[in-house]
Design an enzyme around this catalytic site. Structure first.
Site, PDB file in Angstrom:
ATOM      1  CE  LYS A 107      -4.474   0.916   0.340  1.00  0.00           C
ATOM      2  NZ  LYS A 107      -5.581   0.009   0.009  1.00  0.00           N
TER       3      LYS A 107
HETATM    4  N1  GLU Z   1      -7.114   0.325  -3.135  1.00  0.00           N
HETATM    5  C1  GLU Z   1      -7.923  -0.797  -3.424  1.00  0.00           C
HETATM    6  C2  GLU Z   1      -7.996  -1.733  -2.223  1.00  0.00           C
HETATM    7  O1  GLU Z   1      -7.871  -1.302  -1.104  1.00  0.00           O
HETATM    8  C3  GLU Z   1      -7.520  -1.506  -4.713  1.00  0.00           C
HETATM    9  C4  GLU Z   1      -6.175  -2.123  -4.731  1.00  0.00           C
HETATM   10  C5  GLU Z   1      -5.746  -2.657  -6.088  1.00  0.00           C
HETATM   11  O2  GLU Z   1      -6.560  -2.658  -7.007  1.00  0.00           O
HETATM   12  O3  GLU Z   1      -4.599  -3.048  -6.209  1.00  0.00           O
HETATM   13  O4  GLU Z   1      -8.272  -2.885  -2.324  1.00  0.00           O
END
Ligand code: GLU
Length: 477
Positions: A107
């Site tokens: 993240k």
């Molecule tokens: N930010 C989104 C999540 O928390 C998508 C992550 C992604 O598509 O890699 O799942």
């Protein structure tokens, strides 16, 4: 948001992990390896803006590399911090394992108020942040693939993809370095709606099992269910819209940062969203419902289903005992703290956990990544062949009916649907639906199959941890 005595977000996720791991037959060493966050890179960089140098702080955290690339969004918010990014990266690991997207968890975040800068300034900031991450392989199609999260969207992903391409001019897979791009820049149909769509598919699957719904004291399907939604951002908006427009759910309250709109007869989500777009993202003044500035109180409304789709930690020790919803689906990441989770469970509430509920986004990101690596849009080769085959059948049926004087008439609606081959959007939705159903049933098997498992969150962790453990073990750990 945190009430005294409440663990941090990161600690809350860890405690949830440990509650599940305690029920598993796994060495403490392996448990520890899976739980800890592998690395967090902090970057501080300057951008010349409005005549002076502004310094920004960003993060990219890699929680687990049992599979690569690692995957997870990039969040833009002033509240971004290391604890939050690490908690979110951990959730990505568990989420990817649960829905079988072949990624580790990561993240990113940038401390910024995206509303404070115009588009050109945001591009400069985003490209500079991306540059810092790309040169360290923290953005790379084979190693680390970001995506949108709160405060970011297609626009930022397109800038990141372009920045990567500029710095890696001969990488034929450059587009796969990030997902959530707009379709004209290598994105995929259905990615924007994906997380909300996933919430809808999750709920449909839940209600396909009457005995599961009954655990929340609910009967029937989604039709007519009274829903409270917190957050009309990308996830909350799509989830609420689909549930209202396609499943006949009655959205009785929509909570946003300036308050709540209420209507017991049901709110028109599209109409509210249009209002917000014209009114600086605010609900106040909307003419077709009752407005109250006390949004937090609306979480405690009497309803069938509560959808927290905004921030983490909104249901905490301070309000958990007053939450009345028998069913809560965590469309946001971490909306219920560890302590609140316990209070709600003891009261008998059923919680569909975040790592499952909002996995639609990363699932469609996976499809986009595969599309980018295969350099061809889904359905391009098959669509017309499929249509030709269906046409053959329809024509044969019509010929038979005429020859035999049977008088069969295929309805025009059936004919049109049957003759239409699937395009990218239909295939994406089908893949997402299949994923959400399979993951629910994997959790459900543990939930119903084990005496010591009482809730879906623990079941989700058990499924996910055992898959990660298997991946580590096959690597020789
Ligand atoms: N930010 C989104 C999540 O928390 C998508 C992550 C992604 O598509 O890699 O799942």
């Amino acid at each position: 948001m945190n009430v005294a005595g409440e663990p941090s977000f990161r600690d809350s996720v860890d405690l949830m992990f440990k509650r599940a791991a305690a029920l598993m037959d796994m060495s403490p060493g392996l448990q520890e390896k899976i739980r800890v966050c592998n690395s967090t890179y902090t970057v501080r960089f300057g951008v010349r803006l409005r005549g002076e140098i502004k310094t920004f702080t960003g993060y990219r955290s890699v929680h687990s590399e049992h599979m690569e690339p690692v995957k997870g969004g990039i969040r833009y918010a002033l509240s971004v911090n290391q604890d939050e990014v690490e908690a979110l990266a951990a959730l990505m690991t568990y989420k990817c394992a649960l829905v079988e997207t072949p990624f580790g968890g990561s993240k990113g975040g940038l401390c910024i108020d995206p509303r404070a800068w115009d588009a050109q300034e945001m591009e400069l900031i985003t490209r500079r942040f991306a540059y810092e991450l790309i040169k360290r392989d923290l953005i790379n199609p084979a190693q680390n693939v970001p995506a949108p999260d709160m405060g970011t969207g297609e626009r930022e992903m397109a800038w990141i993809a372009d920045q990567y391409a500029r710095m890696n001019t001969t990488d034929i897979n450059a587009k796969a370095c990030v997902t959530g791009k707009p379709p004209h820049a290598g994105g995929i149909q259905g990615r924007v709606e994906a997380t909300g769509r996933g919430v809808q598919y999750a709920l449909r699957e839940f209600f396909r099992h009457p005995e599961d719904a009954l655990k929340a004291g609910l009967t029937g399907g989604l039709e007519g269910k009274r829903v409270v939604v917190q957050g009309l951002g990308n996830v909350g908006y799509h989830a609420a819209k689909f549930l209202y427009e396609e499943d006949g759910a009655r959205v009785i309250a929509v909570i946003e940062r300036d308050g709540v709109l209420l209507d017991d007869k049901g709110l028109d989500i599209e109409d509210i969203r249009n209002w917000m777009t014209k009114n600086n993202g605010l609900l106040a003044g909307y003419p077709r419902a009752t407005f109250s500035p006390d949004g937090a109180a609306a979480l405690e409304l009497d309803c069938d289903l509560l959808i927290p789709a905004a921030l983490e930690g909104v249901i905490h020790l301070g309000n958990a005992a007053r939450i009345k919803a028998p069913l809560i689906i965590e469309a946001a990441n971490g909306p219920i703290t560890f302590g609140a989770d316990e209070i709600l469970r003891q009261r008998g509430a059923v919680i569909i956990p975040d790592m499952y509920a909002n996995a639609g986004g990363v699932t469609v990101s996976y499809f986009e990544w595969v599309k980018n690596l295969s350099h061809i849009r889904f359905g391009r080769m098959q669509r017309r062949a499929e249509e030709a085959r269906s046409r053959l059948l329809v024509e044969e049926l019509e010929r038979l009916s005429a020859d035999q004087g049977l008088g069969w008439q295929l309805t025009p609606n059936f004919k049109q649907k049957f003759l239409q081959g699937d395009g990218e959007l239909e295939l994406v939705r089908s893949g997402l639906d299949d994923t959400m159903r399979a993951a629910y049933n994997a959790m459900r098997e543990v939930w119903h199959g084990r005496q010591d498992v009482q809730d879906l969150r623990v079941a989700a962790y058990i499924v996910s941890i055992s898959r990660i453990a298997a991946a580590y073990q096959s690597k020789g750990l």
